[in-house]
Write a protein that holds these residues in place. Structure first.
Motif, short mmCIF file in Angstrom:
data_model
loop_
_atom_site.label_atom_id
_atom_site.label_comp_id
_atom_site.label_asym_id
_atom_site.label_seq_id
_atom_site.Cartn_x
_atom_site.Cartn_y
_atom_site.Cartn_z
N GLN A 10 1.12 -1.34 -0.05
CA GLN A 10 0.03 -0.17 -0.06
C GLN A 10 0.84 1.52 0.19
N TYR A 11 -0.09 2.29 -0.71
CA TYR A 11 0.90 3.22 -0.28
C TYR A 11 -0.05 4.42 0.31
N GLY A 12 0.18 4.45 1.72
CA GLY A 12 -0.55 5.24 2.87
C GLY A 12 -1.99 4.49 2.54
N ARG A 15 -4.14 0.85 -1.88
CA ARG A 15 -3.61 -0.71 -2.03
C ARG A 15 -2.94 -0.44 -2.79
N ALA A 16 -1.57 -0.61 -3.28
CA ALA A 16 -1.20 -1.06 -4.76
C ALA A 16 -1.74 -2.23 -5.90
N ILE A 17 -0.71 -3.49 -4.88
CA ILE A 17 -1.18 -4.73 -5.12
C ILE A 17 -1.66 -5.40 -3.54
N GLY A 34 0.10 -5.97 -18.08
CA GLY A 34 -0.74 -5.47 -17.29
C GLY A 34 -0.82 -3.96 -17.54
N ALA A 35 -2.04 -3.67 -17.94
CA ALA A 35 -2.32 -1.67 -17.83
C ALA A 35 -1.21 -1.31 -17.43
N ASN A 36 -1.34 0.47 -17.71
CA ASN A 36 -1.01 1.43 -16.68
C ASN A 36 -1.89 1.55 -15.37
N GLY A 37 -1.10 1.35 -14.33
CA GLY A 37 -1.70 1.38 -13.25
C GLY A 37 -1.61 0.38 -12.00
N ALA A 38 -1.49 -1.46 -12.72
CA ALA A 38 -2.11 -2.50 -12.33
C ALA A 38 -1.27 -2.58 -11.44
N GLY A 39 -0.21 -1.93 -11.51
CA GLY A 39 1.02 -2.84 -10.50
C GLY A 39 2.24 -3.70 -10.29
N LYS A 40 2.30 -3.44 -11.66
CA LYS A 40 4.04 -3.72 -11.85
C LYS A 40 4.72 -3.35 -11.60
N THR A 41 5.16 -1.83 -11.38
CA THR A 41 5.98 -1.12 -10.76
C THR A 41 6.22 -1.53 -9.56
N THR A 42 5.18 -2.04 -9.02
CA THR A 42 4.74 -1.62 -7.48
C THR A 42 5.41 -3.29 -6.67
N LEU A 43 4.91 -4.20 -7.35
CA LEU A 43 5.56 -5.75 -8.06
C LEU A 43 6.67 -6.04 -7.73
N ASP A 163 12.24 -3.51 -15.59
CA ASP A 163 11.60 -2.61 -15.24
C ASP A 163 10.85 -1.96 -16.87
N GLU A 164 9.97 -1.63 -17.56
CA GLU A 164 9.80 -1.36 -18.86
C GLU A 164 10.68 -0.88 -19.92
N PRO A 165 12.03 -1.83 -19.92
CA PRO A 165 13.19 -1.10 -20.81
C PRO A 165 12.32 -0.43 -22.35
N GLU A 196 6.46 -5.17 -18.53
CA GLU A 196 6.60 -4.56 -19.62
C GLU A 196 4.84 -3.83 -20.63
N GLN A 197 4.83 -2.82 -20.47
CA GLN A 197 3.24 -2.65 -21.17
C GLN A 197 3.39 -2.63 -22.97
N ASN A 198 4.80 -3.57 -23.29
CA ASN A 198 4.65 -3.79 -24.71
C ASN A 198 4.68 -5.57 -24.64
P1 ATP Z 1 2.73 1.66 -14.52
O1 ATP Z 1 3.06 1.28 -16.24
O2 ATP Z 1 2.40 2.71 -15.26
O3 ATP Z 1 4.26 2.07 -14.02
P2 ATP Z 1 2.03 -0.68 -13.00
O4 ATP Z 1 1.49 -1.42 -13.06
O5 ATP Z 1 3.10 -0.30 -12.77
O6 ATP Z 1 2.26 0.89 -13.99
P3 ATP Z 1 2.49 0.86 -10.71
O7 ATP Z 1 3.26 1.95 -11.04
O8 ATP Z 1 2.62 -0.56 -9.59
O9 ATP Z 1 1.16 0.14 -11.95
O10 ATP Z 1 1.05 1.45 -9.45
C1 ATP Z 1 0.24 0.85 -8.96
C2 ATP Z 1 -0.60 1.92 -8.64
O11 ATP Z 1 -0.09 2.31 -6.39
C3 ATP Z 1 -1.66 2.87 -9.24
O12 ATP Z 1 -2.75 2.61 -8.69
C4 ATP Z 1 -0.88 3.97 -8.95
O13 ATP Z 1 -1.33 5.30 -8.91
C5 ATP Z 1 -0.20 3.93 -7.15
N1 ATP Z 1 0.92 4.20 -6.72
C6 ATP Z 1 2.00 4.01 -7.65
N2 ATP Z 1 2.99 4.64 -6.87
C7 ATP Z 1 2.31 5.36 -6.10
C8 ATP Z 1 3.02 5.78 -4.66
N3 ATP Z 1 3.90 6.30 -4.85
N4 ATP Z 1 1.95 7.24 -3.84
C9 ATP Z 1 0.46 6.49 -4.26
N5 ATP Z 1 -0.27 5.65 -5.29
C10 ATP Z 1 1.04 5.46 -5.86
#
Ligand code: ATP
Length: 239
Positions: A10-12, A15-17, A34-43, A163-165, A196-198
């Motif tokens: 979670q970010y505060g 819930r990101a994943i 997965g799409a933008n914001g799916a949580g890939k980078t967070t994972l 992460d997304e090269p 990857e988004q690609n």
């Molecule tokens: P992208 O391809 O845009 O990087 P992603 O699949 O990697 O997307 P994440 O960046 O992991 O997705 O984001 C997952 C969720 O967490 C999204 O809803 C995003 O808005 C939220 N999020 C990401 N970083 C933060 C942050 N620093 N603070 C608050 N919310 C965040």
């Protein structure tokens, strides 16, 4: 080699994943799609210790690394190539490469090993050899991504998190990068977790793929199975 179990980040209050499971075999290439914001980078950031999960576990070779300091996770052979590459633009290509492996050096023998790994990177990425004395600021987008990967590799990681090269690169350059990632598994026995988004490019080289949507796993299958699934492709992968 890598097991992610029921991971929640979670970010505060956001819930990101939530409840993510992932299993990565040694020597394999696994795509996280997965799409933008799916949580890939967070994972990815949770695996490398840059984010502390709220719940769940990350295991490397059976050991719990969930709450280890980042430097200990790096020492266990995990390298993270962030989305923008993270190369130092003011430094030369050569110095960026040396920096990637410098943390392993404590004696003369280590220095020789580092020089050898840098030389190997020039073989793997010939455009970097031509530009070794230039600053990273002068490189093209594709060359910078090559340098980011090469820099991580000079630390001789066993598990490479990328992460997304492909972001912002021409299709031909993307294909070259994907081929390099595949070779790292096939020829060097490294393990790659590729965000990857690609999706189409990633699936063309991956063994397995995990599809995330709104922070949860919606599919985890052989890459060929996912590539052949029209419903998944249309709903989550954009091709
Ligand atoms: P992208 O391809 O845009 O990087 P992603 O699949 O990697 O997307 P994440 O960046 O992991 O997705 O984001 C997952 C969720 O967490 C999204 O809803 C995003 O808005 C939220 N999020 C990401 N970083 C933060 C942050 N620093 N603070 C608050 N919310 C965040």
């Amino acid at each position: 080699m890598l097991e992610v179990k029921d991971l929640t980040v979670q970010y505060g209050a956001v819930r990101a994943i939530g409840g993510v499971d992932l299993s990565v075999d040694e020597g394999s290439l696994t795509a996280v799609l997965g799409a933008n914001g799916a949580g890939k980078t967070t994972l990815l950031r949770a695996v490398s210790g840059l984010l502390r999960p709220k719940a769940g576990r990350v295991e490397l070779d059976g050991a719990d690394i969930t709450r280890l300091p980042v430097e200990d996770i790096v020492r266990r052979g995990v390298a993270h190539v962030p989305q923008s590459g993270g190369v130092i633009t003011e430094l030369t290509v050569e110095d960026n490469l040396r920096l990637g492996g410098l943390w392993r050096v404590s004696g003369r023998r280590d220095r020789a090993a580092l020089a050898r790994r840098v030389a190997e990177m020039y073989e793997l990425f010939p455009p970097l050899a031509e530009r070794r004395a230039k600053t990273a600021a002068t490189l093209s987008g594709g060359e910078r991504q090559m340098l980011a990967l090469a820099r991580a590799l000079t630390g001789a990681p066993r598990l490479l998190l990328v992460d997304e090269p492909s972001l912002g690169l021409a299709p031909r350059v993307v294909a070259q990068l994907m081929a390099v990632l595949r070779r790292l598994c096939d020829e060097d026995g490294r393990t790659v977790l590729l965000v990857e988004q690609n999706a189409r490019s990633a699936l063309s080289v991956a063994d397995r793929a995990v599809v995330l949507d709104l922070g949860a796993v919606v599919a985890s299958e052989a890459a060929a199975t996912i590539a052949a699934d029209d419903r998944l492709r249309h709903a989550y992968l954009g091709f």
